[in-house]
Design a protein around this motif. Structure first.
Motif, PDB file in Angstrom:
ATOM      1  N   TYR A  80      88.143  -6.877  70.640  1.00 60.17           N
ATOM      2  CA  TYR A  80      89.090  -5.810  70.372  1.00 60.17           C
ATOM      3  C   TYR A  80      89.666  -5.742  68.962  1.00 60.17           C
ATOM      4  CZ  TYR A  80      89.227  -6.719  75.591  1.00 60.17           C
ATOM      5  OH  TYR A  80      88.877  -6.988  76.756  1.00 60.17           O
ATOM      6  N   LEU A  81      90.284  -4.553  68.658  1.00 59.63           N
ATOM      7  CA  LEU A  81      91.016  -4.393  67.587  1.00 59.63           C
ATOM      8  C   LEU A  81      92.114  -3.657  67.952  1.00 59.63           C
ATOM      9  CD1 LEU A  81      91.158  -4.314  64.600  1.00 59.63           C
ATOM     10  CD2 LEU A  81      90.511  -1.970  64.416  1.00 59.63           C
ATOM     11  N   GLN A  82      93.350  -4.494  68.118  1.00 55.66           N
ATOM     12  CA  GLN A  82      94.738  -4.040  68.528  1.00 55.66           C
ATOM     13  C   GLN A  82      95.393  -3.499  67.019  1.00 55.66           C
ATOM     14  OE1 GLN A  82      96.548  -3.817  71.509  1.00 55.66           O
ATOM     15  NE2 GLN A  82      97.847  -2.746  70.375  1.00 55.66           N
ATOM     16  N   MET A  83      95.732  -2.204  67.122  1.00 53.86           N
ATOM     17  CA  MET A  83      96.424  -1.699  66.108  1.00 53.86           C
ATOM     18  C   MET A  83      97.863  -1.248  66.548  1.00 53.86           C
ATOM     19  SD  MET A  83      93.027   0.839  64.872  1.00 53.86           S
ATOM     20  CE  MET A  83      93.006   1.797  66.478  1.00 53.86           C
ATOM     21  N   ASN A  84      98.680  -1.791  65.741  1.00 48.74           N
ATOM     22  CA  ASN A  84      99.945  -1.286  65.697  1.00 48.74           C
ATOM     23  C   ASN A  84     100.716  -1.010  64.622  1.00 48.74           C
ATOM     24  OD1 ASN A  84      99.956  -2.761  68.394  1.00 48.74           O
ATOM     25  ND2 ASN A  84     100.416  -4.646  67.417  1.00 48.74           N
ATOM     26  N   SER A  85     101.861  -0.169  64.576  1.00 48.04           N
ATOM     27  CA  SER A  85     102.322   0.376  63.729  1.00 48.04           C
ATOM     28  C   SER A  85     101.561   1.666  62.941  1.00 48.04           C
ATOM     29  CB  SER A  85     103.063  -0.470  62.580  1.00 48.04           C
ATOM     30  OG  SER A  85     103.935  -1.226  63.368  1.00 48.04           O
ATOM     31  N   LEU A  86     100.783   2.107  63.397  1.00 49.99           N
ATOM     32  CA  LEU A  86      99.778   3.171  63.128  1.00 49.99           C
ATOM     33  C   LEU A  86     100.387   4.163  62.005  1.00 49.99           C
ATOM     34  CD1 LEU A  86      97.474   3.567  66.035  1.00 49.99           C
ATOM     35  CD2 LEU A  86      96.770   2.670  63.804  1.00 49.99           C
ATOM     36  N   LYS A  87      99.509   4.376  60.862  1.00 50.05           N
ATOM     37  CA  LYS A  87      99.976   5.422  59.796  1.00 50.05           C
ATOM     38  C   LYS A  87      99.063   6.633  60.001  1.00 50.05           C
ATOM     39  CE  LYS A  87     101.782   1.512  57.194  1.00 50.05           C
ATOM     40  NZ  LYS A  87     101.692   0.760  55.959  1.00 50.05           N
ATOM     41  N   PRO A  88      99.476   7.666  59.585  1.00 48.95           N
ATOM     42  CA  PRO A  88      98.402   8.888  59.370  1.00 48.95           C
ATOM     43  C   PRO A  88      97.059   8.569  58.480  1.00 48.95           C
ATOM     44  CG  PRO A  88     100.650   9.723  59.013  1.00 48.95           C
ATOM     45  CD  PRO A  88     100.694   8.180  59.103  1.00 48.95           C
ATOM     46  N   GLU A  89      97.100   7.464  57.301  1.00 50.19           N
ATOM     47  CA  GLU A  89      96.078   7.165  56.616  1.00 50.19           C
ATOM     48  C   GLU A  89      95.500   6.388  57.447  1.00 50.19           C
ATOM     49  OE1 GLU A  89      99.865   4.991  54.591  1.00 50.19           O
ATOM     50  OE2 GLU A  89      99.517   6.871  55.707  1.00 50.19           O
ATOM     51  N   ASP A  90      95.634   5.760  58.534  1.00 49.68           N
ATOM     52  CA  ASP A  90      94.943   5.011  59.440  1.00 49.68           C
ATOM     53  C   ASP A  90      93.651   6.124  60.116  1.00 49.68           C
ATOM     54  OD1 ASP A  90      95.829   2.613  58.884  1.00 49.68           O
ATOM     55  OD2 ASP A  90      97.400   2.898  60.289  1.00 49.68           O
ATOM     56  N   THR A  91      93.967   7.069  59.998  1.00 47.87           N
ATOM     57  CA  THR A  91      93.005   8.180  60.743  1.00 47.87           C
ATOM     58  C   THR A  91      91.671   8.150  60.098  1.00 47.87           C
ATOM     59  OG1 THR A  91      94.779   9.839  61.190  1.00 47.87           O
ATOM     60  CG2 THR A  91      92.571  10.725  61.032  1.00 47.87           C
ATOM     61  N   ALA A  92      90.711   7.811  61.239  1.00 46.44           N
ATOM     62  CA  ALA A  92      89.341   7.530  60.679  1.00 46.44           C
ATOM     63  C   ALA A  92      88.434   7.548  61.974  1.00 46.44           C
ATOM     64  CB  ALA A  92      89.145   6.395  59.886  1.00 46.44           C
ATOM     65  N   VAL A  93      87.266   7.602  61.667  1.00 44.97           N
ATOM     66  CA  VAL A  93      86.177   6.925  62.767  1.00 44.97           C
ATOM     67  C   VAL A  93      86.074   5.369  62.691  1.00 44.97           C
ATOM     68  CG1 VAL A  93      83.902   7.072  63.672  1.00 44.97           C
ATOM     69  CG2 VAL A  93      85.024   9.228  62.926  1.00 44.97           C
ATOM     70  N   TYR A  94      86.175   4.839  63.739  1.00 46.06           N
ATOM     71  CA  TYR A  94      86.223   3.108  63.622  1.00 46.06           C
ATOM     72  C   TYR A  94      85.030   2.913  64.100  1.00 46.06           C
ATOM     73  CZ  TYR A  94      90.950   2.770  62.006  1.00 46.06           C
ATOM     74  OH  TYR A  94      92.257   2.834  61.181  1.00 46.06           O
ATOM     75  N   TYR A  95      84.273   1.882  63.569  1.00 48.32           N
ATOM     76  CA  TYR A  95      82.857   1.342  63.877  1.00 48.32           C
ATOM     77  C   TYR A  95      83.055  -0.087  64.320  1.00 48.32           C
ATOM     78  CZ  TYR A  95      81.475   5.859  61.932  1.00 48.32           C
ATOM     79  OH  TYR A  95      80.775   7.274  61.696  1.00 48.32           O
ATOM     80  N   CYS A  96      82.461  -0.487  65.345  1.00 44.16           N
ATOM     81  CA  CYS A  96      82.191  -1.767  65.482  1.00 44.16           C
ATOM     82  C   CYS A  96      80.645  -2.483  64.646  1.00 44.16           C
ATOM     83  CB  CYS A  96      82.030  -2.094  67.179  1.00 44.16           C
ATOM     84  SG  CYS A  96      81.553  -3.902  67.465  1.00 44.16           S
ATOM     85  N   ALA A  97      80.708  -3.473  64.388  1.00 43.45           N
ATOM     86  CA  ALA A  97      79.499  -3.784  63.591  1.00 43.45           C
ATOM     87  C   ALA A  97      79.223  -5.367  63.815  1.00 43.45           C
ATOM     88  CB  ALA A  97      79.603  -3.776  62.094  1.00 43.45           C
ATOM     89  N   ALA A  98      78.004  -5.794  63.889  1.00 45.65           N
ATOM     90  CA  ALA A  98      77.538  -7.133  63.882  1.00 45.65           C
ATOM     91  C   ALA A  98      76.798  -7.741  62.763  1.00 45.65           C
ATOM     92  CB  ALA A  98      76.981  -7.183  65.319  1.00 45.65           C
ATOM     93  N   ALA A  99      77.250  -8.937  62.278  1.00 53.55           N
ATOM     94  CA  ALA A  99      76.462  -9.517  61.270  1.00 53.55           C
ATOM     95  C   ALA A  99      75.711 -10.801  62.036  1.00 53.55           C
ATOM     96  CB  ALA A  99      77.421  -9.825  60.080  1.00 53.55           C
ATOM     97  N   LEU A 100      74.481 -10.891  61.464  1.00 50.34           N
ATOM     98  CA  LEU A 100      73.801 -12.370  62.295  1.00 50.34           C
ATOM     99  C   LEU A 100      73.821 -13.359  61.460  1.00 50.34           C
ATOM    100  CD1 LEU A 100      71.121 -10.116  64.321  1.00 50.34           C
ATOM    101  CD2 LEU A 100      73.410 -10.744  64.816  1.00 50.34           C
ATOM    102  N   LYS A 101      73.938 -13.300  60.067  1.00 49.66           N
ATOM    103  CA  LYS A 101      73.903 -14.184  59.137  1.00 49.66           C
ATOM    104  C   LYS A 101      75.322 -14.707  58.328  1.00 49.66           C
ATOM    105  CE  LYS A 101      72.778 -10.962  55.458  1.00 49.66           C
ATOM    106  NZ  LYS A 101      72.683  -9.674  56.589  1.00 49.66           N
TER     107      LYS A 101
END
Length: 127
Positions: A80-101
């Motif tokens: 999860y990514l809990q996002m509070n106190s959001l600002k207009p500059e937070d506007t974006a496409v948010y991606y989940c990513a996995a690193a195996l190393k």
């Protein structure tokens, strides 16, 4: 093959909150690092937060520290990514990513060190 599916994006007013979810499938993620990145129009992809699945250890970008919280639920196999106190500059496409190393130096903030990516979920914050 690893598959990551994000959800939870949407439209919210400044000061509001959203919770993004990422559900991985495929090989076990017990010892992997799960990160969130975002990309706004005309800008490069930037690091937001990362969590080590096994220990729960977290690391945040300075611009979201104190507002966003990354967490995982082993029973639900979800990050999860809990996002509070959001600002207009937070506007974006948010991606989940996995690193195996393991990360070295500042690699945790570098998209090149992540092996798998979700399709992204749009977050729009209005003023």
């Amino acid at each position: 093959q690893v598959r990551l599916v994000e959800s939870g994006g949407g439209l919210v007013q400044a000061g509001g909150s959203l919770r993004l979810s990422c559900v991985p499938s495929g090989p076990t993620f017990s010892n992997y690092n799960m990160g969130w990145f975002r990309q706004a129009p005309g800008k490069e992809r930037e690091f937001v937060a990362v969590i080590r699945w096994s220990s729960g250890t977290t690391y945040y970008a300075d611009f979201v520290k104190g507002r966003f919280t990354i967490s995982r639920d082993n029973a639900k196999n979800t990050v999860y990514l809990q996002m509070n106190s959001l600002k207009p500059e937070d506007t974006a496409v948010y991606y989940c990513a996995a690193a195996l190393k393991a990360f070295v130096g500042s690699s945790r903030t570098n998209p090149q060190y992540y092996d798998y990516w979700g399709q992204g979920t749009q977050v729009t914050v209005s003023s």
